[in-house]
Write a protein that holds these residues in place. Structure first.
Motif, PDB file in Angstrom:
ATOM      1  N   ASN A 186      -1.113  -5.421  -5.714  1.00  0.00           N
ATOM      2  CA  ASN A 186      -1.172  -6.096  -7.016  1.00  0.00           C
ATOM      3  C   ASN A 186      -1.687  -5.167  -8.118  1.00  0.00           C
ATOM      4  OD1 ASN A 186      -0.739  -8.325  -8.678  1.00  0.00           O
ATOM      5  ND2 ASN A 186      -2.855  -9.063  -8.429  1.00  0.00           N
ATOM      6  N   LYS A 187      -1.170  -3.938  -8.121  1.00  0.00           N
ATOM      7  CA  LYS A 187      -1.574  -2.980  -9.144  1.00  0.00           C
ATOM      8  C   LYS A 187      -0.359  -2.247  -9.703  1.00  0.00           C
ATOM      9  CE  LYS A 187      -6.383  -1.935  -8.129  1.00  0.00           C
ATOM     10  NZ  LYS A 187      -7.385  -0.859  -7.932  1.00  0.00           N
ATOM     11  N   ASP A 188      -0.501  -1.765 -10.958  1.00  0.00           N
ATOM     12  CA  ASP A 188       0.526  -0.948 -11.600  1.00  0.00           C
ATOM     13  C   ASP A 188       0.189   0.524 -11.406  1.00  0.00           C
ATOM     14  OD1 ASP A 188       2.226  -2.971 -12.893  1.00  0.00           O
ATOM     15  OD2 ASP A 188       0.390  -3.450 -14.014  1.00  0.00           O
ATOM     16  N   TYR A 189       1.220   1.315 -11.141  1.00  0.00           N
ATOM     17  CA  TYR A 189       1.035   2.760 -10.986  1.00  0.00           C
ATOM     18  C   TYR A 189       2.133   3.495 -11.734  1.00  0.00           C
ATOM     19  CZ  TYR A 189      -2.163   1.770  -7.099  1.00  0.00           C
ATOM     20  OH  TYR A 189      -3.201   1.329  -6.319  1.00  0.00           O
ATOM     21  N   THR A 190       1.813   4.695 -12.161  1.00  0.00           N
ATOM     22  CA  THR A 190       2.814   5.618 -12.681  1.00  0.00           C
ATOM     23  C   THR A 190       2.782   6.861 -11.809  1.00  0.00           C
ATOM     24  OG1 THR A 190       2.473   4.825 -14.934  1.00  0.00           O
ATOM     25  CG2 THR A 190       3.607   6.936 -14.665  1.00  0.00           C
ATOM     26  N   GLY A 205      -1.360   5.101   0.192  1.00  0.00           N
ATOM     27  CA  GLY A 205      -2.706   4.917  -0.351  1.00  0.00           C
ATOM     28  C   GLY A 205      -2.754   4.071  -1.610  1.00  0.00           C
ATOM     29  N   LEU A 206      -1.694   3.292  -1.876  1.00  0.00           N
ATOM     30  CA  LEU A 206      -1.710   2.397  -3.017  1.00  0.00           C
ATOM     31  C   LEU A 206      -2.500   1.138  -2.677  1.00  0.00           C
ATOM     32  CD1 LEU A 206       2.074   2.675  -3.982  1.00  0.00           C
ATOM     33  CD2 LEU A 206       0.169   4.102  -4.758  1.00  0.00           C
ATOM     34  N   GLU A 207      -2.856   0.372  -3.700  1.00  0.00           N
ATOM     35  CA  GLU A 207      -3.530  -0.897  -3.496  1.00  0.00           C
ATOM     36  C   GLU A 207      -2.646  -2.023  -3.991  1.00  0.00           C
ATOM     37  OE1 GLU A 207      -7.551  -1.105  -4.894  1.00  0.00           O
ATOM     38  OE2 GLU A 207      -7.949   0.994  -4.376  1.00  0.00           O
ATOM     39  N   LYS A 217       2.128  13.363  -8.718  1.00  0.00           N
ATOM     40  CA  LYS A 217       0.774  12.844  -8.832  1.00  0.00           C
ATOM     41  C   LYS A 217       0.851  11.362  -9.169  1.00  0.00           C
ATOM     42  CE  LYS A 217      -3.526  13.349 -11.536  1.00  0.00           C
ATOM     43  NZ  LYS A 217      -4.429  13.547 -10.377  1.00  0.00           N
ATOM     44  N   VAL A 218       0.030  10.543  -8.442  1.00  0.00           N
ATOM     45  CA  VAL A 218      -0.001   9.108  -8.654  1.00  0.00           C
ATOM     46  C   VAL A 218      -1.187   8.769  -9.552  1.00  0.00           C
ATOM     47  CG1 VAL A 218      -0.138   6.841  -7.559  1.00  0.00           C
ATOM     48  CG2 VAL A 218       0.997   8.724  -6.372  1.00  0.00           C
ATOM     49  N   THR A 265       0.816  -1.233   0.000  1.00  0.00           N
ATOM     50  CA  THR A 265       0.000   0.000   0.000  1.00  0.00           C
ATOM     51  C   THR A 265       0.837   1.266   0.000  1.00  0.00           C
ATOM     52  OG1 THR A 265      -0.124   0.012   2.425  1.00  0.00           O
ATOM     53  CG2 THR A 265      -1.860  -1.172   1.232  1.00  0.00           C
ATOM     54  N   SER A 266       2.159   1.130  -0.127  1.00  0.00           N
ATOM     55  CA  SER A 266       3.008   2.323  -0.106  1.00  0.00           C
ATOM     56  C   SER A 266       4.301   2.040  -0.856  1.00  0.00           C
ATOM     57  CB  SER A 266       3.310   2.749   1.326  1.00  0.00           C
ATOM     58  OG  SER A 266       4.054   1.731   1.996  1.00  0.00           O
TER      59      SER A 266
END
Length: 886
Positions: free
Chosen positions: A113-117, A109-111, A69-70, A52-53
Motif C-alpha cells: 500500500n505504498k507509492d514508489y518511483t 523489499g517493497l512495502e 534505484k527505488v 513486496t515486489s
C-alpha cells in the motif's frame, strides 16, 4: 635472387595495407555511444506488481548497461544517473548488462500500500540517460509478510485489526532447535515473558498494536517504536532488580542465518493469562483477531528465503499439563537473512595425510582472501543433526563462520578422526573487514580406512632411579619391531587409577583405559618427540621419568600407533607399575622446640579486603598423626563388622582385625616420617566451619562413606594439617611441597586436607593472584614461647602470605582462604586446654560428610611430559558436533 626479394616485399606491403584498412573500418564501426541515441521504454503491468515486489519490463537500445534505484513516493525527486551508478557499484549485480532488447527486472523489499518511483540510469560513453516508472503496491492481505531480510536487518508486516495487541520474538533457529532438544521447549515456551511470569522473571518482549511494518536491525534496540518501549525502559524499578541497560534491548541479526519469527496476540498489559484461563469455549466462539482464518506464506516473487510453512497454532502447557490450543492469534515463520556476497579468490583444499586417528588437511587461500574459518564435520547422523540445527545446507556457512577455527594464511591442520567414518571439511573464506563478502568451500566424503599394517608392539620395564631419588619413577619403553610411529601415555598413582577401574575387566577395561588415554593422555610423535621415538625404536629403548610422591606406587598406561595410527593398549601387568623410593630420614635435630611447640593453641587469621574478616580456630601441635592410638574403639569396630557383614563378608571380624593391623603399621610409618624429617604436625586450622572440617585418620578408618586405595591414604588425606620443620639452628619453618624448574618434586608435603576437598598451602599476593605457587614460610616463636607467628614469604620484594587454595578441576586451583599478613597461634592456658579436650576432640561427624569414590573429582593429576625431554604440545582439532557446539 633480387627478383624474389622484390616479390616478397610487395606481398608484405599489400598485407600491411589490408590490415591498416581493416583497423580503420573497425574504428568506424565501434563509434562512441551517446545518451541522445538511447531509446528506453519502462512498464510495470498491474499483474506484475505485488505487495513486496514488482517486475518491470525494460526495453532499451543504444545503451551500454544500466542501474536502478527505488525511491518511495509517486512523484519523487529525480536522481542523478551518476549517483545511481555509484550506489550500484557496492551492490551484488548492481550493474545490469543488456543481454536482449527486452528484459525483466525484479524489484524486492517493497512495502504494501505504498507509492514508489523506480529510476533507471542507462549509461552511454558521454553520460547517463535517466528514465522512471511509478508503482503502487497493493494492500497487505496476509497476516504476516516478511518484506525484506538483508544481511543485518529484517523487515516484516503484521496485518491485524487496529485494536489488536501482540508480542514479537526473533530466535536463531540453532537456538530454537537446541532449546527444543535439550530443554523440551515448545512454541508456547517463548510466550512466557516478563509480563506473563512477573517482574524478576525476565523482561517483556517487544509489544505492538494494530497493523504495522516492523524492522529489527543488528546492533539496534528491538523496542524502538514498540507499544511497551517506555514500560520496558523502566522495568523492575522499585523491585531491587538490576536497571535495564541498553545492551539488554539490542538484537543481533547476522548474514546467512536462519531465524524463527514468533508472533502472538496478547492483552493490552502484555499478559496472556486472560486468554488462557478466561473460558476456552467462550473465547473460541468469539471472532479471532486474525486477518484471515487460514493465513498463508507471503506472496511470491520474494527475495526473502523462507524456511518451512507458516505455523498458525500453538498448544499451551504449564508444569507438564496440556491446556489445549491457544485461542488467539499465533504465527511462527522461519526465514534466512541474506547470504554474504561471494568474493573473488578461492580456497584450495587438499588431503595431506589420512590415518586411523588423524586427518591432516591443507587449506591454501588465493589472493583476495583475508581470512578463513573452517571446521570438519562428521557425515551421517551427526551431519543430519547439525543440518537440522542450522536449518539445512543454507545455514552451514554461517555456522562455520561463527564457530569455526581461523587462519589468515595457508595452513595444514590435524583433526582427530575415527576409522570407518566419513567427514566433510567446510571453509568460509572472508574477503573484507566487515565479513559481508564471503564464500563457502568444501570437500566431502573424506573416508578414514582401517590399517592393514601390524600394530606396534611395546615392551615396558620399571627401573629404579640411579641416585635413589624418592620423587621419581621410571620406565624403560622399547618397540622390538622398530615400528612405533607415535604413542600416548597416561601416568598416575595406582590409587587414582583404581577407583575408576575397580570391578571391571576384559574388553570393558580396555575400553575404559582407551577412553581415559584419549581424553587425558599426552601424545608423543615425530612432530614433538622425534628423539624419543628414535630411541624407543632402537635396541636401547627410552627411559620415561615421572615425578612422584615419595614411597608411592604409580601406574603407566600406553597406547602405541603404527604408521597408519592403528593403536594397541599396554597397561595390564606388574611391569607397568613402579614404586618410588622412601624419603630417607635426615640427621636428627636436638632442640627444645620439639617440646615447646607441643600442645593446644588458638589460631587467628585475617582475610584481605574491606571486611577484614577474622577467623579463629583450634590447633594441636604434636609429632605424631592426629588421634594417635593403638586401640580400636569398640563402637567403631562394631560398626565396621556390621558393615562388612552386610557386604557379604563371611568373616567380618577377621577383615576388621586385618585392616586395623594395617592401620597401626601406617600410623607408625607416618610417625617415624614426621620424626625423621624433624617435623611437627599442627592439626585443626578450621578457619571455615563449612569448607574445613577436621577428621583424624581414625575418623576416616571408621567412616564407610570415605574411600581409599590403601591405608596410607588415610594418613595423607586427613586434616586440616600443616607441618613445622625444626632446623639445626632452632629455626621454625612452615613447609610446603617444592618443585624444580621442570615441575618435579624436590620435596613433597601431604596436602592441608584431601578427604573432602583437596586443599593445599600456597603463597598469595594480590598482584599474582593466579600464580598458585608453594613456598616455605618462616615462623617466629615469642621469647615466652606462647605466641607462634607464621610470616609471609618474601621474594624479589614481593610478599606472599600463607594462604589456602582448593583444586577445583584437573590442575585448576581456586583460592579457598586468602590471608592478609600473618597467621598467629597463641598457646592455650592449661584450663583452656582441658576445656577443649573435654569437648568433642574434632568437628568430624562420621557418615555425614561423604567423599566421592573417585578422589579429587576424578582428577588425573600427573600425566605430564617425560623429564628427559620438554615437548611442545601439538594441537589437534576435534570435528564439529552438536555436543561440542553447545
Amino acid at each position: 635472387m633480387k627478383k624474389q626479394k622484390f616479390i616478397k616485399t610487395l606481398f608484405l606491403t599489400c598485407m600491411l595495407m589490408m590490415l591498416c584498412w581493416g583497423c580503420k573500418e573497425n574504428e568506424e564501426t565501434q563509434q562512441a555511444t551517446s545518451v541522445n541515441n538511447i531509446n528506453a521504454v519502462l512498464t510495470a503491468p498491474e499483474g506484475q506488481v505485488f505487495t513486496t515486489s514488482a517486475t518491470i519490463d525494460v526495453k532499451v537500445a543504444g545503451a551500454l548497461d544500466f542501474a536502478y534505484k527505488v525511491v518511495e513516493g509517486a512523484n519523487a525527486t529525480p536522481v542523478d544517473g551518476a549517483v545511481i551508478y555509484a550506489e550500484a557499484q557496492n551492490k551484488v549485480d548492481g550493474i545490469v548488462k543488456i543481454e536482449d532488447d527486452a528484459q525483466k527486472i525484479n524489484i524486492y523489499g517493497l512495502e504494501g500500500n505504498k507509492d514508489y518511483t523506480v529510476f533507471f540510469a542507462f549509461r552511454a560513453d558521454d553520460g547517463y540517460k535517466v528514465e522512471s516508472v511509478s508503482l503502487k503496491t497493493p494492500v497487505y492481505t496476509q497476516p504476516l509478510t516478511i518484506v525484506d531480510a538483508n544481511m543485518f536487518k529484517v523487515t516484516f508486516h503484521v496485518e491485524v485489526p487496529n485494536d489488536t495487541y501482540y508480542k514479537v520474538s526473533i530466535v536463531p533457529t540453532e537456538v530454537y532447535r537446541t532449546n527444543e532438544e535439550l530443554y523440551g521447549y515448545k512454541d508456547f515456551s517463548y510466550m512466557a515473558d516478563g509480563d506473563f511470569m512477573g517482574e524478576g522473571q525476565g523482561m517483556p518482549l517487544p509489544q505492538f498494536k494494530g497493523p504495522k511494518t516492523i524492522t529489527f536491525e543488528n546492533g539496534h534496540s528491538m523496542y524502538t517504536g514498540a507499544y511497551n518501549e517506555d514500560k520496558v525502559l523502566n522495568w523492575g524499578e522499585g523491585t531491587g532488580s538490576d536497571p535495564i541497560e541498553e545492551a539488554d534491548l539490542i538484537t543481533q541479526i547476522n548474514p546467512g542465518t536462519s531465524y524463527q519469527l514468533i508472533i502472538w496476540e496478547c492483552q493490552e498489559n502484555g499478559d496472556i493469562s486472560e486468554f488462557m484461563f478466561g473460558g476456552m469455549s467462550e473465547i473460541n466462539a468469539q471472532a479471532s483477531s486474525r486477518a484471515t482464518e487460514n493465513p498463508v506464506s507471503p506472496v511470491a516473487p520474494s527475495e526473502v528465503y523462507l524456511s518451512g510453512e507458516l505455523v498458525t497454532s500453538v498448544e499451551m502447557s504449564m508444569g507438564g499439563m496440556d491446556m489445549g490450543t491457544y485461542p488467539k492469534m499465533f504465527m511462527r515463520q522461519g526465514f534466512f537473512t541474506q547470504l554474504p556476497a561471494p568474493g573473488n579468490g578461492e580456497v584450495k583444499i587438499e588431503k595431506v595425510l589420512v590415518r586411523e586417528k588423524t586427518l591432516v588437511m591443507k587449506m591454501t587461500p588465493e589472493e583476495g582472501v583475508q581470512t578463513m574459518k573452517y571446521n570438519l564435520i562428521e557425515e551421517g547422523e551427526n551431519m543430519e543433526k547439525l543440518l537440522k540445527y542450522v536449518d539445512g545446507e543454507r545455514g552451514i556457512e554461517s555456522m562455520i563462520f561463527s564457530g569455526g577455527y581461523e587462519s589468515s594464511k595457508e595452513i595444514e591442520v590435524a583433526f582427530d578422526v575415527e576409522v570407518d567414518k566419513k567427514y566433510s571439511l567446510f571453509v568460509s573464506a572472508v574477503y573484507n573487514d566487515d565479513a559481508t563478502i564471503r564464500s563457502l568451500y568444501k570437500m566431502t566424503g573424506i573416508e578414514i580406512p582401517k590399517s592393514t599394517n601390524p600394530k606396534a608392539e611395546l615392551t615396558v620395564e620399571a627401573v629404579e632411579s640411579a641416585n635413589g631419588d624418592p620423587f621419581v619413577v621410571m620406565f624403560k619403553v622399547k618397540a622390538p619391531n622398530k615400528d612405533c610411529y607415535a604413542f600416548r601415555y597416561l601416568m598416575n598413582y595406582t590409587s587414582e587409577w583404581f577407583p575408576m577401574l575397580n570391578g571391571i575387566e576384559g574388553e570393558e577395561m580396555d575400553t575404559k583405559v582407551a577412553q581415559m588415554i584419549g581424553q587425558y593422555g599426552t601424545v608423543v610423535n615425530e612432530e614433538n618427540g622425534s628423539d624419543i621415538l628414535k630411541k624407543i625404536n632402537s635396541d636401547e629403548g627410552y627411559i620415561l621419568g615421572f615425578t612422584s610422591q615419595d614411597d608411592k606406587e604409580s601406574w603407566l598406561a600406553l597406547m602405541s600407533y603404527n604408521v597408519d595410527e592403528s593403536t594397541k593398549l599396554f597397561y595390564d601387568g606388574p611391569q607397568y607399575r613402579a614404586r618410588s623410593g622412601k624419603w630417607e630420614a635426615e640427621t636428627p635435630v636436638q632442640s627444645e622446640l620439639f617440646e615447646k611447640l607441643k600442645g593446644e593453641w588458638t589460631g587467628t587469621l585475617k582475610r584481605p579486603g574491606e571486611s577484614g574478616m577474622i577467623s579463629t580456630f583450634d590447633v594441636t601441635i604434636g609429632q605424631e598423626p592426629a588421634g594417635y592410638t593403638t586401640t580400636l574403639p569398640e563402637e567403631i569396630k562394631a560398626d565396621l563388622i556390621e558393615y562388612f557383614k552386610k557386604q557379604g563378608n563371611e568373616n567380618p571380624q577377621a577383615e576388621v582385625d586385618k585392616l586395623w593391623e594395617e592401620f597401626k603399621t601406617s600410623q607408625e610409618k607416618y610417625k617415624d616420617k614426621y620424626i625423621g624429617h624433624n617435623w611437627m604436625v599442627g592439626t585443626g586450622f578450621c578457619y571455615d566451619k563449612i569448607s574445613t572440617r577436621f577428621a583424624t585418620p581414625l575418623d576416616l578408618f571408621g567412616d564407610t562413606g570415605y574411600s581409599a586405595y590403601d591405608t596410607d591414604e588415610l594418613f595423607q588425606d586427613y586434616g586440616p594439617k600443616l607441618f613445622f620443620k625444626i632446623g639445626a639452628d632452632n629455626s621454625i619453618t612452615l613447609v610446603s611441597s617444592e618443585m624444580d624448574d621442570e615441575g618435579f618434586y624436590t620435596t613433597y608435603i601431604d596436602p592441608f586436607e584431601a578427604w573432602r576437598n583437596r586443599i593445599s598451602l600456597y603463597g598469595y599476593n594480590e598482584d599474582y593472584a593466579t600464580d598458585f605457587s608453594q613456598y616455605n614460610f618462616p615462623c617466629e616463636l615469642s621469647e615466652d614461647g606462647n605466641t607462634l607467628t607464621i610470616k609471609p614469604y618474601e621474594k624479589n620484594n614481593f610478599v606472599f602470605t600463607p594462604s589456602f587454595a582448593q583444586e577445583m578441576n584437573m590442575g585448576a586451583w581456586s583460592w579457598n582462604c586468602k590471608v592478609d599478613g600473618n597467621i598467629v597461634l597463641t598457646r592455650k592456658s592449661d584450663a583452656e586446654s582441658r576445656a577443649s579436650k573435654s569437648r568433642a576432640s574434632h568437628l568430624f561427624v562420621p557418615g555425614e560428610y561423604k567423599v566421592l569414590p573417585v578422589k579429587g573429582n576424578g582428577m588425573l593429576r600427573r600425566t605430564r611430559l617425560p623429564k628427559a625431554d620438554v615437548l611442545p604440545e601439538r594441537v589437534y582439532h576435534k570435528p564439529y558436533t552438536v555436543a561440542n557446539a553447545q
